[in-house]
Motif scaffolding. Structure first.
Motif, PDB file in Angstrom:
ATOM      1  N   ALA A 103      -4.130  -2.915  -5.198  1.00 52.03           N
ATOM      2  CA  ALA A 103      -3.037  -3.029  -6.161  1.00 52.03           C
ATOM      3  C   ALA A 103      -1.977  -4.014  -5.678  1.00 52.03           C
ATOM      4  CB  ALA A 103      -2.414  -1.661  -6.404  1.00 52.03           C
ATOM      5  N   VAL A 104      -1.692  -4.000  -4.388  1.00 50.55           N
ATOM      6  CA  VAL A 104      -0.706  -4.941  -3.842  1.00 50.55           C
ATOM      7  C   VAL A 104      -1.224  -6.378  -3.946  1.00 50.55           C
ATOM      8  CG1 VAL A 104       0.467  -5.662  -1.728  1.00 50.55           C
ATOM      9  CG2 VAL A 104       0.345  -3.244  -2.315  1.00 50.55           C
ATOM     10  N   LEU A 105      -2.500  -6.588  -3.647  1.00 57.33           N
ATOM     11  CA  LEU A 105      -3.076  -7.928  -3.740  1.00 57.33           C
ATOM     12  C   LEU A 105      -2.988  -8.480  -5.150  1.00 57.33           C
ATOM     13  CD1 LEU A 105      -6.273  -7.506  -1.510  1.00 57.33           C
ATOM     14  CD2 LEU A 105      -4.188  -8.766  -0.944  1.00 57.33           C
ATOM     15  N   TRP A 106      -3.368  -7.650  -6.135  1.00 61.67           N
ATOM     16  CA  TRP A 106      -3.330  -8.107  -7.515  1.00 61.67           C
ATOM     17  C   TRP A 106      -1.902  -8.222  -8.023  1.00 61.67           C
ATOM     18  CZ3 TRP A 106      -6.771 -10.393 -10.509  1.00 61.67           C
ATOM     19  CH2 TRP A 106      -8.117 -10.310 -10.145  1.00 61.67           C
ATOM     20  N   ALA A 107      -1.018  -7.371  -7.548  1.00 65.21           N
ATOM     21  CA  ALA A 107       0.377  -7.478  -7.967  1.00 65.21           C
ATOM     22  C   ALA A 107       0.950  -8.844  -7.575  1.00 65.21           C
ATOM     23  CB  ALA A 107       1.193  -6.351  -7.336  1.00 65.21           C
ATOM     24  N   TYR A 108       0.531  -9.339  -6.417  1.00 59.62           N
ATOM     25  CA  TYR A 108       0.969 -10.677  -5.992  1.00 59.62           C
ATOM     26  C   TYR A 108       0.521 -11.734  -6.998  1.00 59.62           C
ATOM     27  CZ  TYR A 108       0.763 -15.072  -3.376  1.00 59.62           C
ATOM     28  OH  TYR A 108       0.874 -16.391  -2.989  1.00 59.62           O
ATOM     29  N   ILE A 130      -7.399  -4.254 -12.147  1.00 63.94           N
ATOM     30  CA  ILE A 130      -7.467  -3.883 -10.725  1.00 63.94           C
ATOM     31  C   ILE A 130      -8.589  -2.877 -10.501  1.00 63.94           C
ATOM     32  CG2 ILE A 130      -6.212  -2.853  -8.795  1.00 63.94           C
ATOM     33  CD1 ILE A 130      -3.623  -3.803 -10.126  1.00 63.94           C
ATOM     34  N   ALA A 131      -8.644  -1.845 -11.351  1.00 66.07           N
ATOM     35  CA  ALA A 131      -9.680  -0.816 -11.195  1.00 66.07           C
ATOM     36  C   ALA A 131     -11.071  -1.389 -11.438  1.00 66.07           C
ATOM     37  CB  ALA A 131      -9.398   0.338 -12.152  1.00 66.07           C
ATOM     38  N   THR A 132     -11.188  -2.277 -12.418  1.00 62.94           N
ATOM     39  CA  THR A 132     -12.495  -2.894 -12.702  1.00 62.94           C
ATOM     40  C   THR A 132     -12.961  -3.722 -11.524  1.00 62.94           C
ATOM     41  OG1 THR A 132     -11.940  -2.962 -15.061  1.00 62.94           O
ATOM     42  CG2 THR A 132     -13.746  -4.370 -14.303  1.00 62.94           C
ATOM     43  N   TRP A 133     -12.073  -4.507 -10.948  1.00 62.58           N
ATOM     44  CA  TRP A 133     -12.408  -5.328  -9.776  1.00 62.58           C
ATOM     45  C   TRP A 133     -12.858  -4.468  -8.606  1.00 62.58           C
ATOM     46  CZ3 TRP A 133      -9.801  -5.586  -4.979  1.00 62.58           C
ATOM     47  CH2 TRP A 133     -10.188  -6.638  -4.149  1.00 62.58           C
ATOM     48  N   GLN A 134     -12.232  -3.311  -8.445  1.00 62.24           N
ATOM     49  CA  GLN A 134     -12.512  -2.485  -7.274  1.00 62.24           C
ATOM     50  C   GLN A 134     -13.775  -1.655  -7.422  1.00 62.24           C
ATOM     51  OE1 GLN A 134      -9.408   0.296  -6.323  1.00 62.24           O
ATOM     52  NE2 GLN A 134     -10.100   0.560  -4.221  1.00 62.24           N
ATOM     53  N   TRP A 135     -14.126  -1.205  -8.642  1.00 60.49           N
ATOM     54  CA  TRP A 135     -15.180  -0.211  -8.808  1.00 60.49           C
ATOM     55  C   TRP A 135     -16.460  -0.746  -9.447  1.00 60.49           C
ATOM     56  CZ3 TRP A 135     -15.012   4.412  -6.547  1.00 60.49           C
ATOM     57  CH2 TRP A 135     -13.767   4.860  -6.102  1.00 60.49           C
ATOM     58  N   VAL A 158       2.361  -1.008  -9.224  1.00 63.73           N
ATOM     59  CA  VAL A 158       2.863  -1.944 -10.240  1.00 63.73           C
ATOM     60  C   VAL A 158       4.248  -1.526 -10.728  1.00 63.73           C
ATOM     61  CG1 VAL A 158       2.377  -2.909 -12.528  1.00 63.73           C
ATOM     62  CG2 VAL A 158       0.517  -2.576 -10.904  1.00 63.73           C
ATOM     63  N   ARG A 159       4.550  -0.246 -10.680  1.00 65.71           N
ATOM     64  CA  ARG A 159       5.845   0.257 -11.141  1.00 65.71           C
ATOM     65  C   ARG A 159       7.011  -0.367 -10.372  1.00 65.71           C
ATOM     66  NH1 ARG A 159       8.784   5.381  -9.771  1.00 65.71           N
ATOM     67  NH2 ARG A 159      10.338   5.632 -11.418  1.00 65.71           N
ATOM     68  N   SER A 160       6.760  -0.716  -9.121  1.00 60.82           N
ATOM     69  CA  SER A 160       7.832  -1.331  -8.331  1.00 60.82           C
ATOM     70  C   SER A 160       8.117  -2.761  -8.757  1.00 60.82           C
ATOM     71  CB  SER A 160       7.459  -1.314  -6.840  1.00 60.82           C
ATOM     72  OG  SER A 160       6.284  -2.082  -6.600  1.00 60.82           O
ATOM     73  N   LEU A 161       7.283  -3.325  -9.641  1.00 55.47           N
ATOM     74  CA  LEU A 161       7.437  -4.713 -10.057  1.00 55.47           C
ATOM     75  C   LEU A 161       7.955  -4.860 -11.481  1.00 55.47           C
ATOM     76  CD1 LEU A 161       4.049  -6.061  -8.645  1.00 55.47           C
ATOM     77  CD2 LEU A 161       6.281  -6.111  -7.532  1.00 55.47           C
ATOM     78  N   THR A 162       7.865  -3.804 -12.266  1.00 59.55           N
ATOM     79  CA  THR A 162       8.256  -3.904 -13.664  1.00 59.55           C
ATOM     80  C   THR A 162       8.770  -2.566 -14.170  1.00 59.55           C
ATOM     81  OG1 THR A 162       7.437  -4.335 -15.922  1.00 59.55           O
ATOM     82  CG2 THR A 162       5.867  -3.468 -14.330  1.00 59.55           C
ATOM     83  N   ALA A 163       9.699  -2.641 -15.098  1.00 59.68           N
ATOM     84  CA  ALA A 163      10.222  -1.426 -15.718  1.00 59.68           C
ATOM     85  C   ALA A 163       9.328  -0.922 -16.829  1.00 59.68           C
ATOM     86  CB  ALA A 163      11.628  -1.696 -16.270  1.00 59.68           C
ATOM     87  N   ASN A 164       8.265  -1.649 -17.144  1.00 55.55           N
ATOM     88  CA  ASN A 164       7.354  -1.233 -18.207  1.00 55.55           C
ATOM     89  C   ASN A 164       6.408  -0.126 -17.765  1.00 55.55           C
ATOM     90  OD1 ASN A 164       8.274  -3.130 -20.208  1.00 55.55           O
ATOM     91  ND2 ASN A 164       7.232  -4.731 -19.039  1.00 55.55           N
ATOM     92  N   VAL A 165       6.376   0.180 -16.481  1.00 56.11           N
ATOM     93  CA  VAL A 165       5.622   1.323 -15.967  1.00 56.11           C
ATOM     94  C   VAL A 165       6.643   2.369 -15.544  1.00 56.11           C
ATOM     95  CG1 VAL A 165       3.993   2.155 -14.240  1.00 56.11           C
ATOM     96  CG2 VAL A 165       3.717  -0.130 -15.213  1.00 56.11           C
ATOM     97  N   THR A 166       6.701   3.453 -16.289  1.00 51.13           N
ATOM     98  CA  THR A 166       7.695   4.495 -16.034  1.00 51.13           C
ATOM     99  C   THR A 166       7.157   5.518 -15.040  1.00 51.13           C
ATOM    100  OG1 THR A 166       6.898   5.845 -17.886  1.00 51.13           O
ATOM    101  CG2 THR A 166       8.587   4.192 -18.365  1.00 51.13           C
TER     102      THR A 166
END
Length: 319
Positions: free
Chosen positions: A149-154, A189-194, A261-269
């Protein structure tokens, strides 16, 4: 000798013969050995599965109550199904469930179709360097979910993402963290990982199929697509059901990716998914009883969906 005496003697001899019957002692030893082998699993299951589930169920039926000014701290009391009624009436939890349902309806089929296509390509020997590509496909699964998640968030954040920069160079404006796209960024992210993990399960099932079936089909004039559609896919249906079951359970457990992802955007509550809502209630609002009700409700939904999927797959096999 009387008839009664004769019968009692015969009965005693039969009982004695039964006690001395060959194999009776061996069967008892086998039973004890079987329980001895099962004991480690049963102990771990009881410790890490049964007891936590039972504790969560008990907690979900209780609630905290403050008296007076609340200076003495809360007192737990039996609440019955009050917490479950709260779950059904909580708009944020319901929105999270609907959001998770939409996520699963789109992400799970896309991921499984990609995994199936990759498995069929590798099984057919079309791709050169098959082992390298198999390893490359499985490698994302070896990356922990938080790290992925951190990699894709970048790659999603404008200003530091090379992907966003390249798209802007060709006049394409995409906000991967926008209100309409952030869910699909998480799904990516989940698709890439699984995908690679599910591909290996399907590929192992394909490798176990007898090659004589394919040779016979080729003799009858079937091509590669016909063999894949009419022979390979039907025969690996149990593996497809298994991967679908794992994917559905994974959808219901969605937590790590949106939390990052929540730490990067307010659209994830904080209540973006049901798991996040339960986490927020337990550790943010200090209401573990309501959090337990959310968890138990989610477990019931998972059981119902898994059971329905297995029943549908079984009916498909029987028909």
């Amino acid at each position: 000798m009387s008839i009664a005496t004769t019968r009692s003697t015969a009965t005693a001899r039969s009982a004695e013969a039964g006690r001395r019957r060959p194999g009776a002692g061996r069967l008892g030893r086998q039973t004890r050995h079987g329980w001895a082998f099962l004991a480690p699993f049963l102990g771990l299951f009881l410790l890490f599965e049964a007891i936590p589930i039972g504790y969560a169920l008990v907690q979900s039926l209780r609630e905290k109550q403050w008296s007076g000014l609340g200076l003495d701290g809360p007192v737990e009391r039996f609440a019955g199904l009050a917490n479950y009624r709260r779950v059904l009436e909580d708009g944020e939890v319901i929105d999270g469930v609907l959001r998770m349902f939409l996520y699963g309806v789109v992400q799970v089929p896309v991921m499984l179709l990609l995994a199936l296509a990759m498995a069929l390509l590798f099984d057919a020997g079309v791709a050169r360097g098959r082992r390298f590509f198999q390893f490359s496909a499985f490698l994302p699964h070896a990356v922990p979910g938080i790290v992925a998640a951190v990699l894709w968030a970048y790659l999603y954040v404008p200003g530091i993402s090379p992907v966003v920069g390249l798209l802007q160079d060709v006049n394409i404006e995409v906000d991967f963290l926008g209100p309409d796209t952030v869910l699909w960024s998480i799904a990516n992210i989940a698709t890439w990982q699984w995908t690679g993990y599910n591909m290996l399960i399907i590929f192992a099932a394909l490798q176990a199929l007898p090659r004589e079936l394919f040779e016979a089909a080729r003799v009858d004039g079937a091509g590669g697509w016909g063999i894949a559609w009419r022979i390979k896919i039907p025969l690996v249906r149990p593996s497809l059901v298994l991967t679908a079951l794992f994917s559905v359970i994974g959808t219901l457990q969605l937590f790590a990716e949106p939390m990052v992802v929540r730490s990067l955007t307010a659209n994830v509550t904080a209540t973006y998914t049901p798991n996040m809502a339960g986490y927020a209630q337990a550790f943010g609002l200090n209401d573990p009883n309501y959090a337990a009700a959310i968890a138990v409700s989610l477990a019931i939904v998972a059981f119902a969906l898994s059971y329905g999927l297995m029943r549908a797959a079984q009916r498909g096999v029987d028909s």
